[in-house]
Design a protein around this motif. Structure first.
Motif, mmCIF file in Angstrom:
data_model
loop_
_atom_site.group_PDB
_atom_site.id
_atom_site.type_symbol
_atom_site.label_atom_id
_atom_site.label_comp_id
_atom_site.label_asym_id
_atom_site.label_seq_id
_atom_site.Cartn_x
_atom_site.Cartn_y
_atom_site.Cartn_z
ATOM 1 N N SER A 171 0.839 -1.199 0.000
ATOM 2 C CA SER A 171 0.000 0.000 0.000
ATOM 3 C C SER A 171 0.874 1.250 0.000
ATOM 4 O O SER A 171 2.090 1.171 0.224
ATOM 5 C CB SER A 171 -0.899 0.013 1.242
ATOM 6 O OG SER A 171 -0.151 0.421 2.383
ATOM 7 N N PRO A 172 0.290 2.426 -0.213
ATOM 8 C CA PRO A 172 1.073 3.671 -0.158
ATOM 9 C C PRO A 172 1.165 4.264 1.246
ATOM 10 O O PRO A 172 1.513 5.429 1.402
ATOM 11 C CB PRO A 172 0.291 4.597 -1.090
ATOM 12 C CG PRO A 172 -1.126 4.151 -0.959
ATOM 13 C CD PRO A 172 -1.074 2.663 -0.734
ATOM 14 N N PHE A 173 0.859 3.459 2.266
ATOM 15 C CA PHE A 173 0.834 3.988 3.627
ATOM 16 C C PHE A 173 1.989 3.436 4.453
ATOM 17 O O PHE A 173 2.405 2.296 4.293
ATOM 18 C CB PHE A 173 -0.493 3.654 4.314
ATOM 19 C CG PHE A 173 -1.693 4.258 3.627
ATOM 20 C CD1 PHE A 173 -1.970 5.612 3.760
ATOM 21 C CD2 PHE A 173 -2.524 3.485 2.835
ATOM 22 C CE1 PHE A 173 -3.057 6.179 3.123
ATOM 23 C CE2 PHE A 173 -3.612 4.035 2.196
ATOM 24 C CZ PHE A 173 -3.889 5.395 2.339
ATOM 25 N N ASP A 174 2.494 4.274 5.355
ATOM 26 C CA ASP A 174 3.510 3.895 6.322
ATOM 27 C C ASP A 174 2.960 4.080 7.729
ATOM 28 O O ASP A 174 2.026 4.866 7.952
ATOM 29 C CB ASP A 174 4.753 4.773 6.184
ATOM 30 C CG ASP A 174 5.766 4.197 5.220
ATOM 31 O OD1 ASP A 174 5.733 2.970 4.990
ATOM 32 O OD2 ASP A 174 6.588 4.971 4.696
ATOM 33 N N LEU A 175 3.563 3.374 8.679
ATOM 34 C CA LEU A 175 3.285 3.642 10.084
ATOM 35 C C LEU A 175 3.931 4.978 10.454
ATOM 36 O O LEU A 175 4.768 5.497 9.709
ATOM 37 C CB LEU A 175 3.846 2.515 10.948
ATOM 38 C CG LEU A 175 3.194 1.139 10.773
ATOM 39 C CD1 LEU A 175 3.930 0.099 11.602
ATOM 40 C CD2 LEU A 175 1.728 1.177 11.153
ATOM 41 N N MET A 180 8.240 3.301 12.672
ATOM 42 C CA MET A 180 9.067 2.814 11.564
ATOM 43 C C MET A 180 10.537 2.720 11.964
ATOM 44 O O MET A 180 11.306 1.949 11.374
ATOM 45 C CB MET A 180 8.909 3.737 10.354
ATOM 46 C CG MET A 180 7.533 3.695 9.707
ATOM 47 S SD MET A 180 7.161 2.120 8.901
ATOM 48 C CE MET A 180 7.979 2.341 7.328
ATOM 49 N N ALA A 181 10.933 3.492 12.977
ATOM 50 C CA ALA A 181 12.337 3.513 13.394
ATOM 51 C C ALA A 181 12.653 2.481 14.476
ATOM 52 O O ALA A 181 13.812 2.356 14.885
ATOM 53 C CB ALA A 181 12.706 4.909 13.897
ATOM 54 N N THR A 182 11.671 1.737 14.947
ATOM 55 C CA THR A 182 11.933 0.765 16.010
ATOM 56 C C THR A 182 12.793 -0.377 15.483
ATOM 57 O O THR A 182 12.665 -0.807 14.333
ATOM 58 C CB THR A 182 10.623 0.175 16.574
ATOM 59 O OG1 THR A 182 9.863 -0.390 15.500
ATOM 60 C CG2 THR A 182 9.814 1.231 17.276
ATOM 61 N N PRO A 183 13.698 -0.910 16.328
ATOM 62 C CA PRO A 183 14.529 -2.044 15.903
ATOM 63 C C PRO A 183 13.660 -3.280 15.673
ATOM 64 O O PRO A 183 12.722 -3.532 16.431
ATOM 65 C CB PRO A 183 15.482 -2.244 17.080
ATOM 66 C CG PRO A 183 14.808 -1.605 18.250
ATOM 67 C CD PRO A 183 13.986 -0.479 17.700
ATOM 68 N N PHE A 184 13.987 -4.039 14.643
ATOM 69 C CA PHE A 184 13.094 -5.122 14.241
ATOM 70 C C PHE A 184 13.907 -6.248 13.596
ATOM 71 O O PHE A 184 13.891 -6.422 12.382
ATOM 72 C CB PHE A 184 12.053 -4.575 13.244
ATOM 73 C CG PHE A 184 10.640 -4.991 13.548
ATOM 74 C CD1 PHE A 184 10.012 -4.565 14.697
ATOM 75 C CD2 PHE A 184 9.927 -5.802 12.671
ATOM 76 C CE1 PHE A 184 8.708 -4.921 14.974
ATOM 77 C CE2 PHE A 184 8.624 -6.161 12.935
ATOM 78 C CZ PHE A 184 8.013 -5.722 14.089
ATOM 79 N N ALA A 249 -4.067 7.704 14.600
ATOM 80 C CA ALA A 249 -4.747 6.734 13.748
ATOM 81 C C ALA A 249 -4.345 5.319 14.136
ATOM 82 O O ALA A 249 -5.171 4.396 14.122
ATOM 83 C CB ALA A 249 -4.419 6.999 12.282
ATOM 84 N N LEU A 250 -3.072 5.138 14.504
ATOM 85 C CA LEU A 250 -2.600 3.822 14.946
ATOM 86 C C LEU A 250 -3.272 3.439 16.267
ATOM 87 O O LEU A 250 -3.710 2.301 16.454
ATOM 88 C CB LEU A 250 -1.086 3.857 15.103
ATOM 89 C CG LEU A 250 -0.370 2.515 15.247
ATOM 90 C CD1 LEU A 250 -0.589 1.645 14.022
ATOM 91 C CD2 LEU A 250 1.119 2.736 15.479
#
Length: 439
Positions: A171-175, A180-184, A249-250
């Motif tokens: 999709s064109p959406f990001d968190l 998005m910067a959390t370690p994963f 929104a989250l």
């Protein structure tokens, strides 16, 4: 060496299903146990359905003895407390009974327990704290054990959080930027299964595998943005402009997900999932790598070996839309019934009266159809009754169309096309029926 028998608990889940199938391919004898198996998962006579979480210690002891089990792999887990889900009961109480059963079995049995990475001081959710409680109980039990703490699991199939990240990538959406910067740190499900195979092949007294706790994940640091970016390369969406959703929104999505959870659904976006996402997924896999010699797959190897297929793309695009489809159908039936019964009752009854409907039947039919519509909405809202509600909605819509064709054919050319629009609504309900499967 004799063939080892492995009991996989939770053999219908993302990790459990892959592990059971992969260990069989490695020529272990695998007994897969799950509360329920989909028809597609019932491919082996050794996979059995049992109310495993309700079994007491003697019943578990009998299960271990009946199948002459050498290794138990516990993949059972629930994300959040709710109807039919109790983190304490699943993560802590069941493990205590399982340990008691292993101790009473009279057999040398190794327990391989799937837990979560992280440290106890960072645990904030019931999911994390009960997982950590289980680790402490296992470590003090005295039985041979291996506690495996996988990072973000990437598998050929998708469920929960892994499905949500695929959906975002398509999709064109990001968190939001902070998430998005959390370690994963990710791990391939193949590496989890290879680790269990390594453990199962070890002698029960092998000191290198008798009491171990390992983090399983790619050692290179990476963020959630990096994981999603790699999925976007596979989906061919890496060049799309992205819009970051606001944090509220989250949080709103998590609250709506919790509400859906109370109705029996299992959405990936719930309060616990968001809390764990914000904590991140990190660990130190050096002990695991040194002990087993397994070289964990890199993120590129996990995702980038092949471009996404059309079924991958369809699933990713439709995954989050499923919630919108179900919610819109619930609203459609509830609101249409409510309006006809409470807001525009006279207008609804007048349609029947003006077309020569018997006066004695106008009110009962208007009230009855309105209540039926709202009942269909309620049935669709609950996961367990959703199939019945969708089928009832399709039949009711066909009935309305047929009845109108016989009794009020002029409504078919009504300027707003109310009856004509019933056809697409039926198609949407058929689509919803086809999307109900979770596994």
């Amino acid at each position: 060496m004799k063939q080892r028998t492995i009991l996989v608990l939770g053999a219908s889940g993302l990790i459990g299903r892959f592990v059971a199938d992969d260990l069989r391919a490695r020529e272990f004898r695998v007994i897969g146990v799950a509360r329920s198996l989909s028809p597609a998962q019932k491919m082996s006579a050794l996979d059995i359905e049992l109310p495993i979480l309700s079994l007491d210690a003697p019943a578990l002891t009998h299960l271990l003895g009946a199948h002459v089990v050498d290794v138990v792999v516990n993949c059972l887990g629930v994300l959040q407390d709710g109807p039919g889900s109790d983190t304490q009961a699943v993560h802590r109480d069941f493990v205590a009974r399982l340990l008691e059963a292993i101790g009473q079995s009279g057999r040398p049995i190794r327990l391989v327990h799937i837990s979560i990475p992280g440290t106890a001081d960072a645990d904030r959710t019931a999911f994390a704290t009960t997982k950590r409680d289980a680790e402490r109980v296992i470590a003090s039990s005295g039985i041979p054990y291996a506690i495996l703490r996988p990072g973000f699991v990437i598998a050929p199939s998708a469920y929960g959080g892994s499905a949500m990240l695929r959906s975002l990538a398509a999709s064109p959406f990001d968190l939001p930027a902070a998430e998005m910067a959390t370690p994963f740190q990710p791990v391939a499900v193949e590496d989890i299964s290879a680790t269990i195979a390594w453990l199962a092949a070890r002698d029960i007294d092998d000191v290198s595998a008798r009491a171990v706790s390992w983090d399983l994940m790619q050692p290179a640091p990476i963020t959630m943005a990096g994981v999603i970016k790699q999925f976007r390369f596979a989906f061919g969406t890496a060049g799309w402009p992205q819009v970051a959703m606001p944090s509220f929104a989250l949080d709103l999505g998590a609250k709506l997900g919790d509400l859906a959870g109370c109705l029996g659904w299992m959405p990936p976006m719930r309060a616990t999932a968001i809390a764990e996402l914000r904590r991140g997924v990190t660990g130190d896999p050096s002990g695991w790598i040194a002990a087993t010699g397994i070289v964990p797959k890199t993120l590129t190897e996990m995702i980038g070996r092949h471009p996404a297929t059309i079924q991958d793309k369809w699933f990713a695009r439709l995954f989050l839309i499923k919630a919108l489809v179900m919610a819109s159908l619930v609203a459609f039936w509830l609101v249409s019934g409510f309006i006809a019964l409470f807001v525009s009752y006279r207008a609804a009854a007048g349609i029947l009266s003006s077309h020569g409907f018997p006066a004695a039947l106008v009110d009962p039919v208007t009230i009855g159809t309105s209540l039926m519509d709202m009942s269909i909405g309620v049935l669709i809202a609950f996961r367990r009754s959703a199939p019945i509600g969708l089928l009832a909605g399709i039949l009711a819509s066909l009935g309305y169309m047929a009845g109108a064709a016989i009794l009020t054919p002029d409504l078919w050319i009504e300027p707003l096309g109310a009856l004509v629009k019933t056809g697409p609504a039926i198609v949407l309900m058929i689509v919803a029926l086809l999307m109900l499967d979770n596994r």
